[in-house]
Scaffold this motif. Structure first.
Motif, mmCIF file in Angstrom:
data_model
loop_
_atom_site.group_PDB
_atom_site.id
_atom_site.type_symbol
_atom_site.label_atom_id
_atom_site.label_comp_id
_atom_site.label_asym_id
_atom_site.label_seq_id
_atom_site.Cartn_x
_atom_site.Cartn_y
_atom_site.Cartn_z
ATOM 1 N N LEU A 15 0.828 -1.206 0.000
ATOM 2 C CA LEU A 15 0.000 0.000 0.000
ATOM 3 C C LEU A 15 0.863 1.257 0.000
ATOM 4 O O LEU A 15 0.589 2.227 -0.730
ATOM 5 C CB LEU A 15 -0.935 -0.013 1.220
ATOM 6 C CG LEU A 15 -2.152 -0.921 1.145
ATOM 7 C CD1 LEU A 15 -2.874 -0.932 2.490
ATOM 8 C CD2 LEU A 15 -3.092 -0.470 0.039
ATOM 9 N N GLN A 16 1.923 1.250 0.806
ATOM 10 C CA GLN A 16 2.795 2.411 0.857
ATOM 11 C C GLN A 16 3.504 2.632 -0.486
ATOM 12 O O GLN A 16 3.624 3.757 -0.977
ATOM 13 C CB GLN A 16 3.839 2.221 1.975
ATOM 14 C CG GLN A 16 4.657 3.465 2.257
ATOM 15 C CD GLN A 16 3.787 4.612 2.748
ATOM 16 O OE1 GLN A 16 2.828 4.415 3.490
ATOM 17 N NE2 GLN A 16 4.117 5.829 2.313
ATOM 18 N N LYS A 17 3.930 1.497 -1.066
ATOM 19 C CA LYS A 17 4.588 1.581 -2.375
ATOM 20 C C LYS A 17 3.633 2.123 -3.424
ATOM 21 O O LYS A 17 3.991 2.996 -4.248
ATOM 22 C CB LYS A 17 5.093 0.195 -2.755
ATOM 23 C CG LYS A 17 5.799 0.138 -4.101
ATOM 24 C CD LYS A 17 6.255 -1.282 -4.390
ATOM 25 C CE LYS A 17 6.918 -1.368 -5.778
ATOM 26 N NZ LYS A 17 7.333 -2.770 -6.085
ATOM 27 N N ALA A 18 2.397 1.611 -3.446
ATOM 28 C CA ALA A 18 1.413 2.079 -4.428
ATOM 29 C C ALA A 18 1.071 3.541 -4.196
ATOM 30 O O ALA A 18 0.889 4.325 -5.157
ATOM 31 C CB ALA A 18 0.158 1.214 -4.349
ATOM 32 N N LYS A 19 0.987 3.962 -2.938
ATOM 33 C CA LYS A 19 0.701 5.365 -2.646
ATOM 34 C C LYS A 19 1.846 6.266 -3.129
ATOM 35 O O LYS A 19 1.616 7.359 -3.681
ATOM 36 C CB LYS A 19 0.475 5.541 -1.146
ATOM 37 C CG LYS A 19 -0.830 4.955 -0.647
ATOM 38 C CD LYS A 19 -0.973 5.138 0.849
ATOM 39 C CE LYS A 19 -2.289 4.535 1.335
ATOM 40 N NZ LYS A 19 -2.424 4.666 2.810
ATOM 41 N N ASN A 20 3.073 5.764 -2.890
ATOM 42 C CA ASN A 20 4.220 6.549 -3.371
ATOM 43 C C ASN A 20 4.211 6.681 -4.896
ATOM 44 O O ASN A 20 4.528 7.747 -5.453
ATOM 45 C CB ASN A 20 5.527 5.905 -2.915
ATOM 46 C CG ASN A 20 5.704 5.983 -1.408
ATOM 47 O OD1 ASN A 20 5.126 6.861 -0.762
ATOM 48 N ND2 ASN A 20 6.497 5.092 -0.855
ATOM 49 N N LYS A 21 3.871 5.589 -5.561
ATOM 50 C CA LYS A 21 3.814 5.620 -7.021
ATOM 51 C C LYS A 21 2.744 6.588 -7.502
ATOM 52 O O LYS A 21 2.933 7.324 -8.497
ATOM 53 C CB LYS A 21 3.556 4.218 -7.545
ATOM 54 C CG LYS A 21 3.710 4.089 -9.058
ATOM 55 C CD LYS A 21 3.589 2.648 -9.499
ATOM 56 C CE LYS A 21 3.773 2.531 -11.012
ATOM 57 N NZ LYS A 21 3.647 1.111 -11.457
#
Length: 458
Positions: free
Chosen positions: A155-161
């Motif tokens: 989730l954090q990775k997708a939010k960063n993207k």
């Protein structure tokens, strides 16, 4: 004839004349004696009528024991079986725990001699299976924790993207605006150069063509930047879709892991239930092995064998023999009519005559009776017994002659509950008129204190 004169002539007649007829006229001697006896008996009977007589209530019954544990009991087997050996005979004295009978198994479920061992093996296997399920549950719990952590990371990775794509969209939008300005400037310069070229030749043709080429380049660059912005926007949409898909993907994985965990927990519960059943079965088998020997529950005498022979099959709970406990607290159960029960209270004296024991009884004069024994009313039943009569238990009277040791359970007894003293004439009159015996006011029976009982229980 009238006996008026004081001179008696009958004596002179008898002396001077010997007359046979006169001699036969005197009163017979036997009649005089009979008369005197009748008068004496009448006087004695009259005097007897004024003697004291103790009223009583008679009843019949049997010898029993005061407490249920001392009464004859039937010894029963707990399990079904076949008689293999008798170790006692009728009349033998047995102590508590002595073997009376040995039986063998008749149910095919217990024929296996190694049944306990096999059940222990099943028990060990079931414990191992339960342990494996516990390990699986722990592994699934770890897997669920890992999935939850990965979900957070993804989730954090997708939010960063998404943020990166948003920044890129902003950057491309700025570039497009800058290129739009460049296109406008190039367009203005080209239009001005074209006017100048047409109106006086201030701008040469090569300069005009150069401006036109610049306009074409800025327009091409603007289109490129515009396309780049569209791509950035599309990537932003894809990043947001990917962000939403992360939750769905990990929710599915976590749900599957939790489902597997629930299945494992269900298997653990089923295994523990089966384990409990196996343990219960092992305990039952071990207990059953100890029931092949029928033992005496207490000290006593074997009175009668209700089963005989070797090889005879007996059912569960079937009576095998009768045991009479030794040294019972002997008592007498007397049965009296319902109409006499109100006249009897606990503690009343009772005179008893035992069958087979010689006695001379005067029920109203207990002190003159011979061969009777004293007793005291201990219990009076609250409900009627056989034939509408009421039963009462009588125990030996303290300070009186002890009851004979030769008495056996079930022997017949005749008893008289002693009431109050009255004259004999009154008792005869009462019996002729069918009046009840005298009943003096007795103290009310003490009711048990419920609060005291509760405190005792505590």
């Amino acid at each position: 004839m009238l006996n008026i004169s004081k001179q008696k002539v009958h004596d002179r007649v008898h002396e001077e004349f010997d007359l046979y007829s006169l001699n036969t006229l005197h009163t017979p001697r036997s009649a005089v004696v009979l008369k005197r006896w009748l008068i004496g008996i009448g006087v004695v009977l009259l005097l007897i009528m004024f003697l004291p007589w103790q009223q009583n209530i008679n009843g019949k019954g049997d010898i029993t024991a005061l407490t249920p544990k001392d009464r004859p009991q039937n010894i029963q087997n707990i399990i079904a079986g076949r008689i293999e050996k008798w170790l006692v005979k009728e009349g033998d004295f047995v102590e508590k725990g002595d073997t009376i009978l040995v039986i063998s198994e008749i149910k095919d479920d217990y024929f296996d001699k190694n049944l306990s061992k096999r059940l222990q093996e099943q028990l060990a296997a079931k414990k191992s299976a339960i342990e494996s399920y516990h390990i699986k549950v722990k592994a699934l719990e770890s897997q669920i924790v890992a999935l939850q952590q990965n979900q957070q990371f993804s989730l954090q990775k997708a939010k960063n993207k998404v943020k990166q794509n948003q920044a890129k969209v902003v950057s491309d939008s700025t570039d497009m605006l800058a290129e739009q300005v460049q296109v406008n400037i190039a367009q203005v310069r080209y239009d001005r150069g074209e006017d100048q070229y047409k109106n006086g030749g201030i701008v040469s043709l090569s300069e005009l063509e150069s401006r036109k080429l610049k306009l074409q380049e800025t327009k091409a660059k603007y289109v490129s930047v515009q396309n780049k912005l569209l791509v950035s926007r599309q990537e932003l949409i894809n990043a947001r879709i990917e962000l939403n898909s992360v939750n769905a993907e990990y929710a599915e994985k976590i749900s599957k892991a939790e489902s597997d965990k629930s299945t494992a927990l269900s298997s653990v519960a089923t295994g523990e239930y089966e384990l409990s059943q196996l343990q219960n079965k092992i305990s039952n088998v071990d207990y059953r092995l100890g029931q092949y020997v029928v033992r005496a529950p207490q000290d006593g005498f074997v009175v009668k064998a209700l089963k005989a022979g070797i090889g005879e099959t007996i059912k569960e709970g079937e009576s095998i023999c009768t045991l009479q406990p030794s040294n019972p607290d002997t008592a007498v159960e007397l049965y009296v009519k319902a109409m006499d029960v109100p006249l009897i209270q606990e503690g009343r004296e009772v005179r008893l005559q035992f069958e087979g024991w010689p006695a001379l009884v005067f029920s109203g004069w207990p002190s003159t009776s011979v061969g009777t024994f004293g007793g005291t009313v201990k219990v009076i039943d609250r409900v009627d017994s056989k034939g509408g009569e009421y039963r009462m238990l009588v125990i030996p009277k303290k300070g009186d002659d002890p009851w004979p040791k030769q008495l056996r359970m079930g022997s017949g007894v005749v008893g008289w509950v002693m009431l109050d003293n009255v004259p004999i004439w009154y008792e005869v009159w009462r019996q002729l008129n069918a009046f009840p015996a005298n009943l003096k006011s007795e103290p009310e029976e003490k009711q048990p204190d419920k609060q005291a009982k509760k405190e005792d229980k505590k």
